[in-house]
Design a protein around this motif. Structure first.
Motif, PDB file in Angstrom:
ATOM      1  N   LEU A  43     -51.363  14.180 -72.898  1.00 22.44           N
ATOM      2  CA  LEU A  43     -52.737  13.760 -73.162  1.00 22.44           C
ATOM      3  C   LEU A  43     -53.209  14.447 -74.432  1.00 22.44           C
ATOM      4  N   TYR A  44     -53.528  13.649 -75.447  1.00 20.51           N
ATOM      5  CA  TYR A  44     -54.032  14.161 -76.725  1.00 20.51           C
ATOM      6  C   TYR A  44     -55.548  13.977 -76.715  1.00 20.51           C
ATOM      7  N   VAL A  45     -56.305  15.021 -77.033  1.00 22.38           N
ATOM      8  CA  VAL A  45     -57.757  14.996 -76.879  1.00 22.38           C
ATOM      9  C   VAL A  45     -58.444  15.332 -78.200  1.00 22.38           C
ATOM     10  N   ALA A  46     -59.415  14.500 -78.562  1.00 18.93           N
ATOM     11  CA  ALA A  46     -60.282  14.794 -79.707  1.00 18.93           C
ATOM     12  C   ALA A  46     -61.609  14.076 -79.481  1.00 18.93           C
ATOM     13  N   ALA A  47     -62.435  14.015 -80.513  1.00 17.74           N
ATOM     14  CA  ALA A  47     -63.818  13.560 -80.332  1.00 17.74           C
ATOM     15  C   ALA A  47     -64.064  12.116 -80.720  1.00 17.74           C
ATOM     16  N   HIS A  48     -63.389  11.640 -81.776  1.00 19.33           N
ATOM     17  CA  HIS A  48     -63.742  10.334 -82.344  1.00 19.33           C
ATOM     18  C   HIS A  48     -62.509   9.475 -82.614  1.00 19.33           C
ATOM     19  N   PRO A  49     -62.711   8.167 -82.748  1.00 24.59           N
ATOM     20  CA  PRO A  49     -61.671   7.362 -83.379  1.00 24.59           C
ATOM     21  C   PRO A  49     -61.394   7.927 -84.775  1.00 24.59           C
ATOM     22  N   ASP A  50     -60.151   7.998 -85.143  1.00 29.87           N
ATOM     23  CA  ASP A  50     -59.615   8.527 -86.403  1.00 29.87           C
ATOM     24  C   ASP A  50     -59.424  10.038 -86.392  1.00 29.87           C
ATOM     25  N   ASP A  51     -59.867  10.734 -85.328  1.00 24.05           N
ATOM     26  CA  ASP A  51     -59.584  12.166 -85.220  1.00 24.05           C
ATOM     27  C   ASP A  51     -58.133  12.418 -84.832  1.00 24.05           C
ATOM     28  N   GLU A  52     -57.542  11.466 -84.130  1.00 25.74           N
ATOM     29  CA  GLU A  52     -56.215  11.702 -83.567  1.00 25.74           C
ATOM     30  C   GLU A  52     -55.163  11.865 -84.660  1.00 25.74           C
ATOM     31  N   ASN A  53     -54.186  12.712 -84.393  1.00 26.34           N
ATOM     32  CA  ASN A  53     -53.037  12.873 -85.281  1.00 26.34           C
ATOM     33  C   ASN A  53     -52.021  11.801 -84.898  1.00 26.34           C
ATOM     34  N   ILE A 152     -51.411  19.081 -72.416  1.00 21.18           N
ATOM     35  CA  ILE A 152     -52.572  18.566 -73.152  1.00 21.18           C
ATOM     36  C   ILE A 152     -52.504  19.149 -74.561  1.00 21.18           C
ATOM     37  N   VAL A 153     -52.791  18.319 -75.545  1.00 18.40           N
ATOM     38  CA  VAL A 153     -52.840  18.752 -76.940  1.00 18.40           C
ATOM     39  C   VAL A 153     -54.202  18.372 -77.498  1.00 18.40           C
ATOM     40  N   THR A 154     -54.903  19.316 -78.104  1.00 22.33           N
ATOM     41  CA  THR A 154     -56.190  19.019 -78.725  1.00 22.33           C
ATOM     42  C   THR A 154     -56.040  19.005 -80.243  1.00 22.33           C
ATOM     43  N   ARG A 155     -56.818  18.166 -80.883  1.00 20.24           N
ATOM     44  CA  ARG A 155     -56.765  18.096 -82.348  1.00 20.24           C
ATOM     45  C   ARG A 155     -57.523  19.243 -82.991  1.00 20.24           C
ATOM     46  N   PHE A 156     -58.488  19.787 -82.257  1.00 18.75           N
ATOM     47  CA  PHE A 156     -59.347  20.812 -82.844  1.00 18.75           C
ATOM     48  C   PHE A 156     -59.275  22.105 -82.041  1.00 18.75           C
ATOM     49  N   SER A 157     -59.711  23.157 -82.684  1.00 19.47           N
ATOM     50  CA  SER A 157     -59.678  24.481 -82.073  1.00 19.47           C
ATOM     51  C   SER A 157     -60.927  24.699 -81.224  1.00 19.47           C
ATOM     52  N   PRO A 158     -60.790  25.397 -80.103  1.00 19.26           N
ATOM     53  CA  PRO A 158     -61.981  25.754 -79.320  1.00 19.26           C
ATOM     54  C   PRO A 158     -62.714  26.970 -79.875  1.00 19.26           C
ATOM     55  N   ASP A 159     -62.266  27.485 -80.993  1.00 21.30           N
ATOM     56  CA  ASP A 159     -62.820  28.702 -81.585  1.00 21.30           C
ATOM     57  C   ASP A 159     -64.251  28.452 -82.043  1.00 21.30           C
ATOM     58  N   LEU A 160     -65.198  29.145 -81.423  1.00 21.95           N
ATOM     59  CA  LEU A 160     -66.610  28.977 -81.779  1.00 21.95           C
ATOM     60  C   LEU A 160     -66.944  29.569 -83.132  1.00 21.95           C
ATOM     61  N   GLY A 161     -66.051  30.396 -83.673  1.00 17.88           N
ATOM     62  CA  GLY A 161     -66.324  31.053 -84.947  1.00 17.88           C
ATOM     63  C   GLY A 161     -66.134  30.160 -86.146  1.00 17.88           C
ATOM     64  N   ARG A 162     -65.487  28.986 -85.933  1.00 14.80           N
ATOM     65  CA  ARG A 162     -65.259  28.083 -87.059  1.00 14.80           C
ATOM     66  C   ARG A 162     -66.398  27.077 -87.178  1.00 14.80           C
ATOM     67  N   ARG A 163     -66.816  26.824 -88.399  1.00 13.79           N
ATOM     68  CA  ARG A 163     -67.865  25.838 -88.618  1.00 13.79           C
ATOM     69  C   ARG A 163     -67.214  24.483 -88.861  1.00 13.79           C
ATOM     70  N   THR A 164     -67.465  23.589 -87.963  1.00 14.56           N
ATOM     71  CA  THR A 164     -66.927  22.242 -88.073  1.00 14.56           C
ATOM     72  C   THR A 164     -67.873  21.313 -87.333  1.00 14.56           C
ATOM     73  N   HIS A 165     -67.536  20.049 -87.236  1.00 19.59           N
ATOM     74  CA  HIS A 165     -68.343  19.087 -86.491  1.00 19.59           C
ATOM     75  C   HIS A 165     -68.456  19.573 -85.049  1.00 19.59           C
ATOM     76  N   GLY A 166     -69.670  19.637 -84.533  1.00 19.92           N
ATOM     77  CA  GLY A 166     -69.865  20.113 -83.169  1.00 19.92           C
ATOM     78  C   GLY A 166     -69.120  19.290 -82.139  1.00 19.92           C
ATOM     79  N   HIS A 167     -68.974  17.988 -82.391  1.00 15.95           N
ATOM     80  CA  HIS A 167     -68.205  17.143 -81.471  1.00 15.95           C
ATOM     81  C   HIS A 167     -66.753  17.603 -81.411  1.00 15.95           C
ATOM     82  N   HIS A 168     -66.214  17.984 -82.568  1.00 21.71           N
ATOM     83  CA  HIS A 168     -64.814  18.405 -82.627  1.00 21.71           C
ATOM     84  C   HIS A 168     -64.571  19.631 -81.754  1.00 21.71           C
TER      85      HIS A 168
END
Length: 824
Positions: A43-53, A152-168
């Motif tokens: 299961l690959y998990v991300a937030a939006h269409p086009d986020d997936e690798n 499960i593989v996620t496209r984005f990091s759960p690290d709260l210290g990184r500034r990125t799209h909140g959905h990601h």
């Protein structure tokens, strides 16, 4: 039953796009047999269409032969659109189909949660709050329990210290929480009526050089995967397939070049204590993972060794024997999955094709429709068509018909569409969006990429005593002189639909306006009554039309609507009464060549906005960018719009224009703009008024956007209610011809704006500042300068969202922009 059973020669019978088996060739059959050996799931998990690798999905699905699913939490409703004017839920429909087309290419499957893409979010905390994080968490748990992934593989990091799209970040956090809760019987226990707890073995973050900002990063503790292999059965490398898949995200402009050769991907375990060299290390993905499976795996190996690519039908006996063994295992999940795969292989090896053809693409409940049901097999011996049925129509015909090889078998019939059959609407759009999520009443729809077929037919074949059932959607097809055979899915619609011509209507004064309504008859109807639903103080003339309409007729009727004196906004509708039913439904159709045709029968109410607005720009030139609905908004303001091409800048066409407006992302998409930049600035210098809407900071075709330098950034304000400061309230742009006040910034949608300049020449004057919570002010949303005798404005404000949404204050401000005079 009225029908005519006949055999005919094979004429113009080709496979439908709905059956994976139909286009089977020996290479894909052998690939499918190898996949039949593998009992593993990702299961690959991300937030939006086009986020997936797509590279990882291609690799897992085709090299590792895993059941690979991409869970996109949203449908991308809040993004931009490079291929048309569709926004919000309509853009979400397009991006959903782009994902499904991508999965057809890379071999993955697709799932969604109920999360609504409400636009860019700067923090996962904001995202969770708007989505109602527990609701979306329950969806992720539901999908895990349904699909039973090993990893499960996620496209984005759960690290709260990184500034990125909140959905990601939120998508990664939710996946990290869900992996433990999915196996806990006390978590979301209401789900356990239909699914059982499931504990994936491990979870990874799919990291890469972009995460670290350099290709020379520390790879300690990372799992390295080579995903650039060449697959001779597919005739392509995974890099090539991945590029084709990613390039289906056309609405986002994500076409990419094909890559060949080595390509390394990296996975970082969420748990630092996990030390593995392969994501499936110590996870059994062979048939020995189920009781009695070892013999099945051995049988598949023997079948593959004996496979004859010129005579794939010779594998049918082995496949039937394997099917019988699979049917006896006690693991229901893998039984259903592998029975589906083996049935596809059997039908593919026999060259079986089936079709449910309807005489029309649109059917009305209670009506009758000619249909043609066809089947053919083209290899092997003795295939029987046992029956064809359609539960939705209450139709079944028992045939027990032996098919003649390579000769189509056809049933022509006339079927009745039940009067209670529901109209076609995507399940997640049946109810209004609630907060940051879709309201889905049917639990079993949660996670699904799209509706189950509206009118599915079940074809039951018998091969050597074994019955195999295949579902086929009802379609309508026709011949196009350029493209050949074209087809669309059959949809269910009312007898008459009615739509407003406009998405909202502005009444800038007390003058009456002509309101156009477009009627479309799906069958002959007499005495149709049509009237407008208006609020108190509003009047329409006539009050009602009574019409006779023929099937297929489209008619435009016009109401003269007079607004009240005082400013107000009402939700106006169209009431249709056909005698048998009364409704206010419109049929929305979306057609783009890279996805299937989309239909939604939806309630049709739009805003009538009564707000005093003065606009002095009578003739406005417009340069289309990536696609927006600003020209229609200009017409609402009373301007005549002239669309401009390159030649118009050289032949004197600009002489009579009061203003020129450039569409969104024009400097990203209109390749000839640099050729006319001098002419555009000359227009300003001679006294003209130019308004440039937002462009993205990357992919500019020229850096010379205005008369003086400015630098675009990624700065944006995502809070549509962000507090506004007018930096120069006495500026002509904020006072003439309309006095702009704080109330004009109320009722905005999704965001304030995006990609604001963060550096500019001192000759520009910033007129607005605002900021998201806990951030510094941004001042680049509205920059104005005099140049020669004219005025130039650069604005990153999201007019392309506010004006189509009927935001009266935004109309008022935009009227000032196009009416601006030198001296602002």
């Amino acid at each position: 039953m009225k029908n005519l059973i006949k055999s005919v020669l094979p004429v113009l019978l080709v496979s439908t796009v709905f059956s994976a088996y139909s286009a089977s060739n020996s290479s894909s059959l052998l690939q499918g047999m190898e996949k039949l050996k593998v009992l593993g799931s990702v299961l690959y998990v991300a937030a939006h269409p086009d986020d997936e690798n797509t590279g990882m999905i291609t690799y897992f699905a085709n090299e590792r032969k895993m059941k690979t699913t991409y869970l996109s939490l949203t449908r991308g409703d809040g993004g931009q659109n490079l291929i048309g004017p569709e926004k919000f839920q309509w853009l979400g429909l397009i991006r959903t189909q782009e994902l499904l087309e991508a999965r057809k290419i890379d071999g993955g499957e697709q799932a969604f949660s109920r999360a609504y893409d409400f636009g860019y979010s700067k923090t996962p905390e904001e995202t969770m709050n708007i989505w109602d994080g527990d609701t979306i968490l329950s969806d992720v748990v539901w999908v895990i329990r349904k699909l039973k992934p090993d990893i499960i593989v996620t496209r984005f990091s759960p690290d709260l210290g990184r500034r990125t799209h909140g959905h990601h970040t939120a998508s990664a956090i939710l996946a990290g929480k869900a992996i433990d809760l999915a196996g806990d019987k006390n978590a979301f226990p209401d789900q356990l009526k239909w699914v059982e707890p499931w504990q994936p073995k491990r979870i990874f973050f799919n990291t890469s050089w972009w995460f670290y900002g350099t290709r020379d990063f520390d790879k300690t503790g990372l799992v390295q995967l080579e995903t650039g292999q060449y697959n001779p059965l597919l005739g392509k490398s995974y890099g090539e397939i991945s590029a084709e898949s990613r390039s289906m995200h056309k609405s986002q402009g994500f076409g990419v070049m094909k890559e060949r050769g080595s390509d390394l991907e990296y996975l970082r375990p969420y748990d630092a204590l996990v030390k593995v060299s392969d994501p499936f290390q110590d996870i059994n993905t062979s048939w020995t993972r189920v009781n009695g499976g070892e013999e099945i795996g051995q049988a598949i190996d023997r079948m593959i060794a004996a496979f004859d690519d010129r005579n794939p039908q010779n594998s049918v006996r082995d496949l039937l024997a394997i099917r019988g063994k699979i049917n006896n295992i006690d693991d229901d999940f893998w039984k259903l999955q592998k029975l589906k795969e083996v049935d596809q292989l059997i039908l593919g090896c026999l060259g079986i094709w089936q079709e449910a053809f309807f005489d029309k693409a649109e059917v009305v409940p209670g009506s009758s429709i000619p249909v043609s049901l066809s089947a053919i097999y083209r290899a092997g011996e003795k295939v029987y068509l046992k029956s064809i049925s359609c539960q939705a129509l209450g139709f079944e015909t028992v045939l027990n018909q032996e098919l003649s090889r390579n000769t189509p078998f056809v049933i022509d019939d006339t079927l009745v569409i039940p009067g209670d059959l529901s109209y076609t609407v995507p399940y997640w759009l049946e109810n209004p969006v609630e907060g940051g999520r879709f309201v889905v009443n049917d639990r079993h729809n949660i996670g699904k990429a799209e509706n189950d077929p509206e009118i599915p037919f079940a074809f039951v074949f018998e091969v050597s005593g074994t019955e195999i059932s295949i579902e086929e959607k009802a379609i309508h097809k026709w011949r196009d002189r350029v493209n050949g055979e074209m087809q669309r899915e059959v949809v269910v619609v009312p007898p008459v639909v009615a739509c407003f011509k406009d998405k909202n209507l502005l009444f800038p004064d007390q003058e009456s306006r002509n309101v156009q309504v477009l009627l479309s008859a799906k069958q002959q109807v007499k005495g149709v009554k049509v009237n407008l639903e208006l609020g108190k103080g509003w009047k329409s003339e006539p009050s009602e039309y009574v019409l006779d309409l023929d099937e297929g007729e489209e008619r435009r009727v016009e109401f003269t609507v007079t607004p009240p004196k005082s400013g107000q906004v009402i939700s106006a509708g169209i009431q249709i009464n056909t005698g048998g039913e009364s409704h206010s439904l419109c049929q929305v159709r979306i057609d783009h060549p890279h996805i299937k045709s989309l239909t939604a029968v939806m309630d049709n109410h739009i805003d009538f906005v009564r707000k005093d607005i003065i606009n002095t720009a009578e003739l406005v030139g417009y340069v289309d960018g990536a696609g927006d609905e600003i020209p229609q908004a200009l017409e609402q303001l009373g301007s005549e719009v002239m669309f401009l091409n390159e030649e118009d800048f050289f032949d004197g066409s600009l002489d009579d224009l009061d203003a020129i407006v450039l569409g969104v992302r024009a400097y990203n998409t209109v390749e000839w703009l640099p050729n006319v930049q001098d002419k555009l600035m000359e227009f300003v210098e001679k006294g003209g008024n130019v308004v440039v809407q937002y462009n993205v900071s990357y992919g500019l075709i020229t850096d010379e956007i205005g008369p003086y330098p400015l630098t675009l950034s990624r700065d944006r304000v995502t809070d549509e209610n962000a507090r506004v400061t007018l930096l120069n309230p006495s500026s002509n742009v904020l006072t003439t011809p309309n006095k702009i006040g704080m109330e004009d910034f109320d009722g905005w949608v999704q965001e304030r704006g995006l990609y604001f300049p963060n550096e500019w020449d001192e000759k520009y004057e910033p007129l607005i500042s605002w900021h998201d919570p806990e951030e510094d002010d941004t001042r680049g949303a509205l920059l104005v300068t005099n140049y020669g005798k004219g005025t130039f404005t650069y604005t990153g404000i999201s007019w392309f969202r506010q004006l189509p949404a009927g935001v009266g204050g935004a109309y008022k401000i935009f009227a000032n922009l196009i009416s601006a005079q030198n001296g602002s």
